[in-house]
Design an enzyme around this catalytic site. Structure first.
Site, PDB file in Angstrom:
ATOM      1  N   ASP A 183       5.777   4.532  -0.901  1.00 13.55           N
ATOM      2  CA  ASP A 183       5.050   4.015   0.294  1.00 13.55           C
ATOM      3  C   ASP A 183       5.291   4.996   1.534  1.00 13.55           C
ATOM      4  OD1 ASP A 183       3.917   2.513   2.423  1.00 13.55           O
ATOM      5  OD2 ASP A 183       4.350   0.733   0.890  1.00 13.55           O
ATOM      6  N   VAL A 184       4.173   5.196   2.005  1.00 18.34           N
ATOM      7  CA  VAL A 184       4.309   6.249   3.263  1.00 18.34           C
ATOM      8  C   VAL A 184       5.020   5.693   4.426  1.00 18.34           C
ATOM      9  CG1 VAL A 184       2.062   5.967   4.200  1.00 18.34           C
ATOM     10  CG2 VAL A 184       3.228   8.319   4.296  1.00 18.34           C
ATOM     11  N   LYS A 196       0.677  -0.764   9.475  1.00 16.74           N
ATOM     12  CA  LYS A 196       2.050  -0.091   9.148  1.00 16.74           C
ATOM     13  C   LYS A 196       1.647   1.278   8.408  1.00 16.74           C
ATOM     14  CE  LYS A 196       4.575  -4.455   8.694  1.00 16.74           C
ATOM     15  NZ  LYS A 196       5.445  -5.277   7.572  1.00 16.74           N
ATOM     16  N   HIS A 228     -13.479   4.731  -6.377  1.00 10.07           N
ATOM     17  CA  HIS A 228     -13.271   3.860  -7.600  1.00 10.07           C
ATOM     18  C   HIS A 228     -14.258   2.882  -7.734  1.00 10.07           C
ATOM     19  CE1 HIS A 228     -11.391   0.248  -9.497  1.00 10.07           C
ATOM     20  NE2 HIS A 228     -10.403   0.913  -9.560  1.00 10.07           N
ATOM     21  N   TYR A 235      -7.533  -0.626  10.829  1.00 16.38           N
ATOM     22  CA  TYR A 235      -7.990   0.594  10.342  1.00 16.38           C
ATOM     23  C   TYR A 235      -8.271   1.447  11.986  1.00 16.38           C
ATOM     24  CZ  TYR A 235     -10.361   4.265   7.811  1.00 16.38           C
ATOM     25  OH  TYR A 235     -10.630   5.487   7.175  1.00 16.38           O
ATOM     26  N   THR A 288      -5.025   1.693  -3.500  1.00 19.37           N
ATOM     27  CA  THR A 288      -6.466   2.059  -4.215  1.00 19.37           C
ATOM     28  C   THR A 288      -6.369   3.319  -4.832  1.00 19.37           C
ATOM     29  OG1 THR A 288      -6.499   3.137  -1.927  1.00 19.37           O
ATOM     30  CG2 THR A 288      -7.451   0.996  -1.871  1.00 19.37           C
ATOM     31  N   ASP A 297       2.108   8.702  -3.699  1.00 15.75           N
ATOM     32  CA  ASP A 297       0.942   7.526  -3.495  1.00 15.75           C
ATOM     33  C   ASP A 297       1.657   6.090  -4.030  1.00 15.75           C
ATOM     34  OD1 ASP A 297      -2.371   7.993  -3.603  1.00 15.75           O
ATOM     35  OD2 ASP A 297      -1.456   5.906  -3.792  1.00 15.75           O
ATOM     36  N   ASN A 298       1.183   5.037  -3.432  1.00 19.88           N
ATOM     37  CA  ASN A 298       1.852   3.833  -3.919  1.00 19.88           C
ATOM     38  C   ASN A 298       0.851   3.152  -4.611  1.00 19.88           C
ATOM     39  OD1 ASN A 298      -0.299   3.081  -2.192  1.00 19.88           O
ATOM     40  ND2 ASN A 298       1.038   1.366  -1.035  1.00 19.88           N
TER      41      ASN A 298
HETATM   42  P1  NAD Z   1      -8.838   6.077  -1.122  1.00 21.39           P
HETATM   43  O1  NAD Z   1      -8.500   4.682  -0.641  1.00 21.39           O
HETATM   44  O2  NAD Z   1      -9.254   6.529  -2.342  1.00 21.39           O
HETATM   45  O3  NAD Z   1      -7.334   7.100  -0.936  1.00 21.39           O
HETATM   46  C1  NAD Z   1      -6.372   6.448  -0.069  1.00 21.39           C
HETATM   47  C2  NAD Z   1      -4.976   6.720  -0.943  1.00 21.39           C
HETATM   48  O4  NAD Z   1      -3.774   6.253  -0.377  1.00 21.39           O
HETATM   49  C3  NAD Z   1      -5.104   5.827  -2.493  1.00 21.39           C
HETATM   50  O5  NAD Z   1      -4.473   6.763  -3.439  1.00 21.39           O
HETATM   51  C4  NAD Z   1      -4.183   4.991  -1.909  1.00 21.39           C
HETATM   52  O6  NAD Z   1      -3.333   4.405  -3.071  1.00 21.39           O
HETATM   53  C5  NAD Z   1      -3.024   5.665  -1.162  1.00 21.39           C
HETATM   54  N1  NAD Z   1      -2.357   4.749  -0.166  1.00 21.39           N
HETATM   55  C6  NAD Z   1      -2.926   3.630   0.566  1.00 21.39           C
HETATM   56  N2  NAD Z   1      -1.746   3.081   1.260  1.00 21.39           N
HETATM   57  C7  NAD Z   1      -0.674   3.820   0.986  1.00 21.39           C
HETATM   58  C8  NAD Z   1       0.794   3.680   1.242  1.00 21.39           C
HETATM   59  N3  NAD Z   1       1.325   2.690   2.169  1.00 21.39           N
HETATM   60  N4  NAD Z   1       1.512   4.541   0.687  1.00 21.39           N
HETATM   61  C9  NAD Z   1       1.164   5.712  -0.079  1.00 21.39           C
HETATM   62  N5  NAD Z   1      -0.061   5.636  -0.502  1.00 21.39           N
HETATM   63  C10 NAD Z   1      -0.942   4.823   0.118  1.00 21.39           C
HETATM   64  O7  NAD Z   1      -9.560   6.426   0.121  1.00 21.39           O
HETATM   65  P2  NAD Z   1     -10.246   8.093   0.534  1.00 21.39           P
HETATM   66  O8  NAD Z   1     -11.422   7.920   0.782  1.00 21.39           O
HETATM   67  O9  NAD Z   1      -9.600   9.226  -0.471  1.00 21.39           O
HETATM   68  O10 NAD Z   1      -9.480   8.626   1.887  1.00 21.39           O
HETATM   69  C11 NAD Z   1      -8.217   9.294   1.974  1.00 21.39           C
HETATM   70  C12 NAD Z   1      -8.042   9.628   3.673  1.00 21.39           C
HETATM   71  O11 NAD Z   1      -8.811   9.895   4.260  1.00 21.39           O
HETATM   72  C13 NAD Z   1      -7.456   8.064   4.197  1.00 21.39           C
HETATM   73  O12 NAD Z   1      -6.657   8.357   5.084  1.00 21.39           O
HETATM   74  C14 NAD Z   1      -9.028   7.739   4.730  1.00 21.39           C
HETATM   75  O13 NAD Z   1      -8.686   7.136   6.133  1.00 21.39           O
HETATM   76  C15 NAD Z   1      -9.500   9.200   5.247  1.00 21.39           C
HETATM   77  N6  NAD Z   1     -10.752   9.107   5.512  1.00 21.39           N
HETATM   78  C16 NAD Z   1     -11.643   8.911   4.524  1.00 21.39           C
HETATM   79  C17 NAD Z   1     -13.312   8.827   4.603  1.00 21.39           C
HETATM   80  C18 NAD Z   1     -14.149   9.101   3.582  1.00 21.39           C
HETATM   81  O14 NAD Z   1     -15.281   8.711   3.721  1.00 21.39           O
HETATM   82  N7  NAD Z   1     -13.668   9.156   2.244  1.00 21.39           N
HETATM   83  C19 NAD Z   1     -13.620   8.866   5.992  1.00 21.39           C
HETATM   84  C20 NAD Z   1     -12.763   8.995   7.116  1.00 21.39           C
HETATM   85  C21 NAD Z   1     -11.219   9.100   6.675  1.00 21.39           C
END
Ligand code: NAD
Ligand code: UDP
Length: 312
Positions: free
Chosen positions: A59-60, A92, A182, A146, A38, A34-35
């Site tokens: 960073d992914v 990206k 969060h 997105y 969020t 994770d970076n």
């Molecule tokens: P979230 O924002 O809590 O989690 C995303 C995580 O990815 C965070 O820990 C963030 O720090 C990390 N991140 C972001 N950019 C990064 C990068 N460049 N390199 C490394 N880490 C990075 O959101 P979430 O709800 O836990 O979502 C997780 C995944 O599920 C996401 O891909 C999101 O698009 C997908 N998703 C979630 C939902 C939902 O309702 N929760 C719905 C559709 C899709």
């Protein structure tokens, strides 16, 4: 069950941290990447002492060199507020992130799952949404970084599968909520609960007649792990709760369950905000034997309990 080495990108986020919980419980060796854009270390700090858990700041969008058996690619900000904060970075993350996890999967012959989204359906003309629906997405709007990023990621997954036989799984996640969101996440469930608990106004965008279908995190993670561990399936598979509610109904339910005196106020509807959303989950039922078991009220009560102790 044979234990595996598993990479979870975005593992310190809301969903990623719940996934890391389940995978470590099952005895797998988990690398959480994770970076912290969020996500938070706090979400996984209870795992940090475990021998089968490793945290990696990375960073992914940059190449990843690891040896693993499975990859869950969750890294990407999911809340409109956060994914629009730096739209170019969001694209990206989705596109380069997909290329990097697919390249890794190809090199080490790992199975790789993409966390895709109901946003690939955009503002849908088909209701409920089936996997066969191609969607109605604005390519140049505020949500496009997105939506289109996730659509390209799906394309990359299927091209790597066709060209390089990479073993892929694509899950389309519908709005999911629960503990460890969060407090400033900005998505509707956490916003309403935090507002209600603080006694602030509850902010409905638009008239509140738009609908969403809300899935509790535990249900979602179960569906995601089943998809990863089912043979002979690539997806995409919708995973979400088909119970459909208007945003106004959600606001009223949160006020009732918190006993809050907060008032509902109305703010402008953001552009391209989908009017309705509800998953068709026939495929998940048939292929994964999965359906959600946590009703909205039960999940909201658990989430409210979490936020009572975690307001910032
Ligand atoms: P979230 O924002 O809590 O989690 C995303 C995580 O990815 C965070 O820990 C963030 O720090 C990390 N991140 C972001 N950019 C990064 C990068 N460049 N390199 C490394 N880490 C990075 O959101 P979430 O709800 O836990 O979502 C997780 C995944 O599920 C996401 O891909 C999101 O698009 C997908 N998703 C979630 C939902 C939902 O309702 N929760 C719905 C559709 C899709
Ligand atoms: N929304 C709202 N008030 C808020 C946050 C969101 O009315 O404080 C609305 C938003 O406009 C959308 C729905 O709730 O119609 C779901 O928003 P969210 O950001 O949770 O996810 P989306 O499904 O739009 O990506």
């Amino acid at each position: 069950m044979k234990t595996k080495r598993i990479l979870v990108t975005g593992g310190a986020g809301f969903l990623g941290s719940h996934l890391c919980d389940r995978l470590t419980e099952q005895g797998h060796d988990v690398i959480c990447l994770d970076n912290y854009f969020t996500g938070r270390k706090k979400n996984v700090e209870h795992l940090m002492g475990l021998k089968n858990f490793e945290l990696m700041r990375h960073d992914v969008a940059l190449p990843i060199y690891l040896e693993v058996d499975q990859i869950y690619n969750l890294a990407c900000p999911a809340s409109p507020v956060h994914y629009q904060y730096n739209a170019v970075k969001t694209i990206k993350t989705s596109v380069l992130g997909a290329i990097n996890v697919l390249g890794l999967a190809k090199r080490v012959k790992a199975r790789v799952l993409q966390a895709s989204t109901s946003e690939v359906y955009g503002d849908p003309h088909e209701h409920p949404q089936k996997e066969s629906y191609w969607g109605n997405v604005n390519p140049i709007g505020l949500r496009s970084c997105y939506d289109e990023g996730k659509r390209v990621a799906e394309t990359l997954f299927f091209d790597y599968h066709r060209m390089n036989s990479v073993d892929i799984r694509v899950i389309r996640i519908f709005n999911t909520y629960g503990p460890r969101m969060h407090p400033n996440d900005g998505r509707v469930v956490s916003n309403f609960i935090v507002q209600a608990l603080k006694g602030n106004d509850i902010t409905i965008y638009g008239d509140g007649a738009q609908t969403r279908s809300f899935c509790f995190a535990d249900d979602l993670i179960e569906g995601m792990m089943r998809l990863m561990n089912t043979e002979n399936i690539t997806g995409p598979v919708n995973v979400g709760n088909p119970g459909e509610f208007t945003i106004k109904q959600l606001a009223e339910e949160v006020i009732t369950l918190t006993g809050s005196k907060s008032k509902i106020i109305y703010k402008p509807l953001p552009s391209d905000d989908p009017r309705q959303r509800k998953p068709d989950i026939c495929l998940a039922k048939e292929k994964l034997g999965w359906e959600p078991v946590v009703p909205l009220k039960v999940g909201l009560v658990k989430t409210i309990e979490y936020f009572k102790d975690n307001l910032e």
